[in-house]
Write a protein that holds these residues in place. Structure first.
Motif, PDB file in Angstrom:
ATOM      1  N   SER A   1      -4.426   7.065  -0.896  1.00 18.61           N
ATOM      2  CA  SER A   1      -3.825   5.765  -1.150  1.00 18.61           C
ATOM      3  C   SER A   1      -3.945   5.389  -2.621  1.00 18.61           C
ATOM      4  O   SER A   1      -4.861   5.831  -3.323  1.00 18.61           O
ATOM      5  CB  SER A   1      -4.530   4.713  -0.283  1.00 18.61           C
ATOM      6  N   ARG A   2      -3.051   4.541  -3.077  1.00 19.80           N
ATOM      7  CA  ARG A   2      -3.112   4.051  -4.452  1.00 19.80           C
ATOM      8  C   ARG A   2      -4.333   3.157  -4.690  1.00 19.80           C
ATOM      9  O   ARG A   2      -4.669   2.851  -5.830  1.00 19.80           O
ATOM     10  CB  ARG A   2      -1.841   3.279  -4.809  1.00 19.80           C
ATOM     11  N   GLU A   3      -5.018   2.755  -3.631  1.00 20.88           N
ATOM     12  CA  GLU A   3      -6.212   1.932  -3.769  1.00 20.88           C
ATOM     13  C   GLU A   3      -7.488   2.777  -3.845  1.00 20.88           C
ATOM     14  O   GLU A   3      -8.589   2.245  -3.946  1.00 20.88           O
ATOM     15  CB  GLU A   3      -6.305   0.963  -2.590  1.00 20.88           C
TER      16      GLU A   3
ATOM     17  N   VAL B   1       0.838  -1.185   0.000  1.00 18.80           N
ATOM     18  CA  VAL B   1       0.000   0.000   0.000  1.00 18.80           C
ATOM     19  C   VAL B   1       0.875   1.237   0.000  1.00 18.80           C
ATOM     20  O   VAL B   1       1.730   1.392   0.865  1.00 18.80           O
ATOM     21  CB  VAL B   1      -0.932   0.031   1.232  1.00 18.80           C
ATOM     22  N   ALA B   2       0.698   2.108  -0.995  1.00 20.06           N
ATOM     23  CA  ALA B   2       1.433   3.371  -1.031  1.00 20.06           C
ATOM     24  C   ALA B   2       0.475   4.500  -0.714  1.00 20.06           C
ATOM     25  O   ALA B   2      -0.617   4.565  -1.264  1.00 20.06           O
ATOM     26  CB  ALA B   2       2.061   3.586  -2.404  1.00 20.06           C
ATOM     27  N   CYS B   3       0.869   5.374   0.195  1.00 13.26           N
ATOM     28  CA  CYS B   3       0.047   6.513   0.581  1.00 13.26           C
ATOM     29  C   CYS B   3       0.814   7.797   0.310  1.00 13.26           C
ATOM     30  O   CYS B   3       2.040   7.835   0.404  1.00 13.26           O
ATOM     31  CB  CYS B   3      -0.331   6.446   2.061  1.00 13.26           C
TER      32      CYS B   3
ATOM     33  N   PRO C   1      -1.336   7.446 -10.662  1.00 10.47           N
ATOM     34  CA  PRO C   1      -1.661   6.588 -11.816  1.00 10.47           C
ATOM     35  C   PRO C   1      -2.592   5.439 -11.443  1.00 10.47           C
ATOM     36  O   PRO C   1      -3.470   5.063 -12.228  1.00 10.47           O
ATOM     37  CB  PRO C   1      -0.292   6.079 -12.267  1.00 10.47           C
ATOM     38  N   TYR C   2      -2.427   4.898 -10.252  1.00  7.92           N
ATOM     39  CA  TYR C   2      -3.297   3.819  -9.799  1.00  7.92           C
ATOM     40  C   TYR C   2      -4.729   4.328  -9.612  1.00  7.92           C
ATOM     41  O   TYR C   2      -5.696   3.635  -9.949  1.00  7.92           O
ATOM     42  CB  TYR C   2      -2.777   3.250  -8.473  1.00  7.92           C
ATOM     43  N   ILE C   3      -4.857   5.541  -9.060  1.00  6.21           N
ATOM     44  CA  ILE C   3      -6.189   6.098  -8.825  1.00  6.21           C
ATOM     45  C   ILE C   3      -6.913   6.336 -10.143  1.00  6.21           C
ATOM     46  O   ILE C   3      -8.112   6.041 -10.266  1.00  6.21           O
ATOM     47  CB  ILE C   3      -6.079   7.395  -7.994  1.00  6.21           C
ATOM     48  N   TYR C   4      -6.198   6.863 -11.132  1.00  7.33           N
ATOM     49  CA  TYR C   4      -6.819   7.068 -12.449  1.00  7.33           C
ATOM     50  C   TYR C   4      -7.303   5.742 -13.031  1.00  7.33           C
ATOM     51  O   TYR C   4      -8.394   5.658 -13.612  1.00  7.33           O
ATOM     52  CB  TYR C   4      -5.830   7.721 -13.409  1.00  7.33           C
ATOM     53  N   LEU C   5      -6.496   4.699 -12.890  1.00  7.05           N
ATOM     54  CA  LEU C   5      -6.890   3.386 -13.394  1.00  7.05           C
ATOM     55  C   LEU C   5      -8.064   2.833 -12.595  1.00  7.05           C
ATOM     56  O   LEU C   5      -8.997   2.244 -13.165  1.00  7.05           O
ATOM     57  CB  LEU C   5      -5.705   2.419 -13.339  1.00  7.05           C
ATOM     58  N   ASN C   6      -8.048   3.031 -11.271  1.00  7.46           N
ATOM     59  CA  ASN C   6      -9.171   2.572 -10.449  1.00  7.46           C
ATOM     60  C   ASN C   6     -10.478   3.224 -10.890  1.00  7.46           C
ATOM     61  O   ASN C   6     -11.525   2.569 -10.955  1.00  7.46           O
ATOM     62  CB  ASN C   6      -8.914   2.899  -8.977  1.00  7.46           C
TER      63      ASN C   6
END
Length: 360
Positions: A267-269, A50-52, A180-185
């Protein structure tokens, strides 16, 4: 005469005073990790997958808030209410008795199980719970300013937001451990409810609007080659939103949104409020416009000549001034920003009292 509730437009602005010692103590108590973790993906939380993003730059204050209120009073006097969302700190100069101002603390609208929060997504994803908020509202980060007079019709028309449906691939940016993870989510959620090619057939005018910037008109054309969504471009500026969009998303994705809101820090999630804007567009519940013309975007650096000129000369209806890792000369840049805004908006607004510049 009181404006009809269904046609009222409110503004929501979220603000944090990153220099408040009480806020800092609470943030640190819940696990501030520091800039190195967020940028270089190191530390215990990263090891667990988990990256914050807990960088100080996320909370740094440039002391320009009073100019936001001046700009709104001068350029959008028609606004029904301004909801000032805060962890709890309020500038001493802010006139809390102003008839158009509602001070909203996190505990006033965010469910208790998500508090305290230092995650902007939690703050943004619960706006529909703010008591009294109108169906149509415009969300401003505290780095977004109106430089020219604007009309309600530049945000909503016939109850629908004005926005731009632009496709753009999510970029694997190794320098950013989170976004980038948030955009993909966001795209993954939207893909569960909307088929790309079907959507293009159902609302061609939303994709091929002749006023769109050539770059994004071209992106949309190229994206016809790919059957699945690769990502979305959302203009980083004032966001026209509808409460019923929030309610629809919470009804369909309540478990996901609750999980996101449980993250104390970005968070990246996570998913972001851009999910709501893109949902409105894919539903066809918007009017297509070139949103890039409305708001110019700048990343702050140690040299901001173009930005300062745009502010002083009011060269755009709105401007977004994004804090970044590029600013080393913080005190000088802060002074230059404030000087530029003072030239553009020298007159105090009715939202200010005699304690201008002070906080408590």
């Amino acid at each position: 005469m009181e404006e009809k509730k269904e046609t009222q437009i409110d503004f929501v602005i979220a603000w944090v005073d990153g220099g408040d010692p009480a806020w800092q103590r609470e943030r640190d108590r819940y696990g501030k990790m520091g800039e190195k973790t967020a940028v270089e993906e190191t530390g215990e939380r990263e090891k667990s997958g988990v990256a914050c993003d807990t960088r100080d730059v996320r909370y740094r204050d440039w002391d320009c808030l009073r100019f936001w209120f001046r700009s709104v009073e001068q350029n959008a006097p028609w606004v029904h209410k301004i909801y000032f969302v805060t962890w709890g700190h309020v500038p001493k100069w802010l006139n809390g008795n102003h008839p158009k101002l509602e001070i909203v603390r996190h505990e006033d609208y965010i469910p208790g199980e998500f508090l305290p929060t230092f995650n902007s997504h939690t703050i943004e994803l619960n706006f529909h719970r703010i008591p009294g908020l109108s169906e149509q509202f415009v969300y401003f980060n505290d780095d977004m300013f109106l430089l020219r007079q604007v009309s309600p019709g530049q945000f909503f028309r016939d109850g629908k937001p004005l926005d731009m449906l632009a496709l753009q691939p999510v970029v694997a940016n190794r320098e950013d451990a989170v976004m980038p993870y948030i955009y993909l989510n966001n795209a993954m959620v939207l893909a569960r409810y909307f088929d790309k090619r079907e959507n293009m057939k159902q609302q061609p005018g939303a994709y091929w609007h002749p006023g769109y910037p050539l770059l994004y008109f071209g992106y949309n054309l190229l994206e016809r080659m790919f059957p699945r969504f690769t990502g979305f471009y959302t203009v980083h500026g004032p966001s026209p939103l509808l409460k019923n969009t929030y309610e629809a998303l919470w009804q369909r994705e309540g478990a996901l949104l609750s999980e996101v809101c449980s993250h104390r820090f970005r968070s990246r999630e996570d998913v972001s409020q851009y999910l709501l804007r893109e949902w409105q567009k894919l539903e066809g519940n918007f009017y297509p416009v070139n949103a890039c013309r409305f708001c110019r975007y700048y990343d702050l650096s140690d040299q901001n000549t173009s930005l300062l000129h745009v502010i002083e000369k009011k060269k755009s209806p709105a401007v977004c001034i994004n804090d970044s890792q590029k600013v080393e000369a913080y005190d000088r840049v802060k002074r230059e920003l404030n000087e530029a805004f003072l030239k553009a908006f020298p007159k105090k607004s009715s939202f200010e009292t005699d304690g201008a510049g002070e906080k408590h």
